[in-house]
Design an enzyme around this catalytic site. Structure first.
Site, PDB file in Angstrom:
ATOM      1  N   ARG I  87       0.830  -1.208   0.000  1.00 19.34           N
ATOM      2  CA  ARG I  87       0.000   0.000   0.000  1.00 19.34           C
ATOM      3  C   ARG I  87       0.871   1.267   0.000  1.00 19.34           C
ATOM      4  NH1 ARG I  87      -2.384  -3.979  -0.746  1.00 19.34           N
ATOM      5  NH2 ARG I  87      -4.504  -4.514  -0.176  1.00 19.34           N
ATOM      6  N   GLU I  90       2.179   1.679  -3.414  1.00 18.64           N
ATOM      7  CA  GLU I  90       1.100   2.188  -4.271  1.00 18.64           C
ATOM      8  C   GLU I  90       0.941   3.699  -4.085  1.00 18.64           C
ATOM      9  OE1 GLU I  90      -2.663  -0.260  -4.722  1.00 18.64           O
ATOM     10  OE2 GLU I  90      -3.515   1.561  -3.876  1.00 18.64           O
ATOM     11  N   SER I 113      15.318  14.666   1.478  1.00 18.61           N
ATOM     12  CA  SER I 113      16.353  13.667   1.785  1.00 18.61           C
ATOM     13  C   SER I 113      15.757  12.434   2.459  1.00 18.61           C
ATOM     14  CB  SER I 113      17.399  14.282   2.725  1.00 18.61           C
ATOM     15  OG  SER I 113      18.392  13.325   3.038  1.00 18.61           O
TER      16      SER I 113
END
Lengths: 146, 146, 146, 146, 146, 146, 146, 146, 146, 146
Positions: I87, I90, I113
């Site tokens: 997830r 995604e 960063s």
């Protein structure tokens, strides 16, 4: 004893005692699909279910903690090869866009959950050859806007 | 006019005339999933169905041959990315071995056909959130020995 | 004893006793291709065949259950490298679309089953070099509409 | 006019004139599989065959040179997805090692050529469902040592 | 003792006895490239050569059968990384189409066999730096039409 | 006019004027392999050679700069598929380690350059089938230590 | 003892004796980068250097031959993941074409050798944060035409 | 006009006016590597630099905004193929772990930044062949703990 | 004892003593995310923290050096599969370009960063289902021009 | 007008009218992250929001339907390359298992939803360099057993 060890122990005892997944599922009062996935290490058990599994199958008591552990759900072949599993992958490939159209027409913009989810396997006897009935049941989750 | 052109024409006319996949399916007396897949170019129509689709949607007559053509069933992303389709892929990954165990325990050594196959999408209303019910129905094919 | 152990045992005994795949196949009254694939763990045996294999090859009795187990059919190299196997992959690549055209012209929209399927290897002697004749025989499965 | 243009022209004319691959093959006195592959741009024609193809199908005269050109044999999906072609790939995956064992037991160390090679598709009518018979015929090439 | 065990034994004995590939090749009257590939398990030996190799190198007698076994020719990195091997891969990538043009202009439509094939490595001494001369010699195989 | 445009123009003019790679190479006094690779855009020409190529083939004068431009040497298929090119890849796969052993035994730790490099294609006529002789000639580069 | 065993032995002894790569490099009079790469098994040592390494680090005498062996230079992740190494890969990706333009403008058509090559790491102290200075020094190799 | 259009315009004008990257860099008072990367669309310019570039090269005024736009830094081949760029990738592969050891010994646990970063290309003339000197200069960033 | 051994020891002792990541983090006065990542071998500890961890968890004293060692940060699945981790992947896929737009609008051309970086996990209780709050905090690094 | 056309129109108008994502978000009363993702075609708008976007940005009225269409959420690079996006991917790789441990310790077996999900970007000014604060907020979804 980790989840892999428990799975191997279950496979062995199941063969020795001629148990079936249906039988194990019945003994713990859960569905065969979920029960099998928990025994293969792809779902975690509640304490109560872990106790019943240990008892019914005859696992060593150390298996209980492993059955209750939260699994890492990973699979080996990102494109499956075993024909039974590949056919399911093929269905997702061939009908993926179709399902998106049909589900989103019925429910709006969102997805079917694979977490708040259950699945059943049934057998429909048929003179021309029995049929496998696979039923997936997942909560519809609408996309949020914010 | 090839299958891709027809799909684009259908998508356009569907939007202009506010058609739905359910409505198109009703007009040709087939299920919404199959109808959508045929419109998206993933299944071939019989002549009778092609005629009905051309008439109901208002496609140019050249569309008929393309609807009847046998499709090449290919998809773009071997690991799907759209969340709705990925969740189905994830189900195959997480539950693939489980389904193999449960189906083969029930039916013997073999597979569920993805060719002699149908699929339905239903909606189960539920106060905690509606549920998507996906039913796959495939003929069991036993492995042959020779 | 799992399928892999049985395969290793067969390979060893076959070498020690100078058996051949043809000879093993003859002893169990099955074809050499199917017999070899079952011995390599890619097909499951009926009880009767498993008994005959154990006896003819001289396997330990624990091998019987593994021979009867339903295999997970997976392969290592998604693009094969061994030249004999690669040439077959190349044939599928070069002639895949051709076969789709020719088969579907003859049979309609559908596929050749790889499950209700058999295969033979023959040798055609020829002065310019012998020829391998490979015959694949699969049931035609028409796509269903619903 | 390159090979791709010629293929597109053939597909179009074949549809317009209701030709079949079998019919085209008959007209040029070659097998349907080879004829189809040459029309799809995967094999080169002799001048004589190119002349006959141009005449029978009614192609423009510039097509002749393209039909005679030596093709670059490449395919799009290294793991095929169309179910008809995938099943052939699956056969290579599942039975690849088996074929290596059986062929090399019969012929010695070497391979079946995919160049000095031909292939036929036949139909076996059967009350339980017709069967596709695919026959591959390739010269055996023994490995050389030096 | 399988081919891998024999290769390891050869590597060890070669180091202990300060043998060279050239020396081993000379002792069995074969070329250094073929001899090395057979010792690395990528080619099979005739009985006569296997006997000589076992004797010259001082291998255990069980090595003979493994040297005669038909190898599975597979490699680990589909895109090689070791700089010496990568440079050869780069040559195939940069000059692949060029070689196709030049070979097919000279020989017609077909390929250079990698089975009926031999290869030599020579050293050309040169004041600006010695040069490696690699000679590949493969039978031309014309495509068949049928 | 970039390198790709020039290549397309050369291919066209070569066909129209029935030129051959050998003929073009002869006219500019370079080898056929290098000449072909320069015409396919995989090597850069000196001004003198570019002038000769433009004149002999009859290219437009803008082609000269593109022929002299330094190419980006890239290829489409990291694992080649055309059978002629694949066989070369297979040779690198099967014999890569062997060549490393044999070259480094002869020359020490280092590689054969693919930059300070040339290649020839020859034809050896033979009653059992002509043979392709491919000769690679690369400078040996020893690894530096520092 | 192979190169991998020697690397493990060096890592262990380096930790036990609190050696540094700089210190080891100083003791054998070579640069730290080359020394480290030789200790990690990515370069081969001359006999003299191997002797010094064995002595300074206190390796068993069998390590000498492994240090002198010609390495197979391979790496695990074709796209590196460790952030320090990935940043270098990113530099090659982002600046690759730029470097091709700048180097070839300065030197002509050719490449920077990775074989006749050395590299240094320096530290530039700076109040806003120290800086890593990485210097690559490779022989320019012009492409040959022939 | 987007970054790609500007790059194409620069390449064209550079050829027409016989400019060099060094010359362009001198005119805008920046280094050749950075200037080239900005012209190839891999870095963004300040307004002042964009003005100077437009003027010196003679770009249309719409180019200014595109030169100032923040680029998406992506590259085509995750494993590069052009030999000049591949050699740099090979250096990262062969020496990646070595650089990690040497840099972290000198600086502690952290990385060399590829953002707060600069790079120079120099030429070292040498009788045995000129050498390319590539200097990377990146800020050391220590890992934070929290 | 390397980092992997220490991780395994920690996992074991954590289970035996019923420790929690929160508890361990509290005992060493660091955040739970960083503490967990250090225990899983993905970050290095200062000597002081290593001492505290060894003491609190009850690790053998050899664990200290491994905890202080600089890790190689690598992961197994380049596209993650476990649903919790997928997830997050995604989110990067779906919102990657969006974040680039929003961050660079706010901060200019540069990046966040992942080295000078921290992360927290919080729980927001909610009647419709608790919510996971994940906060990433990274230094903005502007691209340098030179 | 599809989603891609609308995105291009928005990008153009945004540049011409000097709009910002923050400004657009303010005008439609939604957050900048969600607004940007909807404008880039990765989320669907309600009718009300689509109306406001069309008006504020000055899009043609056909854009409304495209803004309301349900998007297919796909991305180009399965391993991202742009440094800003790669750093987020790296965080998922390096800290994925850590987050699984910490989230599941706090919430039980389950995942953070990427659907019932929101995200914010904030700027923390800091004398040593400003910091990007990224906050992900997703509903916790417990795994169901059945």
């Amino acid at each position: 004893m980790n989840k892999l060890d428990v799975t191997e122990a279950i496979i062995l005892l199941k063969k020795e005692k001629s148990l079936t997944w249906e039988g194990i599922a019945g003994a713990i009062n859960m569905s065969p699909v979920w029960t099998t996935s928990a025994c293969l290490g792809m779902n975690s058990c509640s304490e109560e279910i872990a106790d019943k599994l240990v008892e019914y199958i005859g696992l060593p008591s150390e298996a209980k903690a492993a059955l209750m552990a939260y699994p890492t759900k990973e699979w080996d072949k990102s494109i499956p090869q075993d024909p039974l599993i590949y056919r399911l992958y093929e269905v997702v490939g061939v009908y993926g866009e179709t399902l998106k159209e049909v589900i989103q027409e019925k429910f709006g913009d969102g997805i079917m959950s694979a977490i708040d989810f259950s699945m059943e396997v049934d057998k429909e006897e048929c003179s021309k050859g029995d049929r496998v009935i696979l039923t997936l049941n997942g909560k519809f989750l609408p996309y949020k806007s914010w």
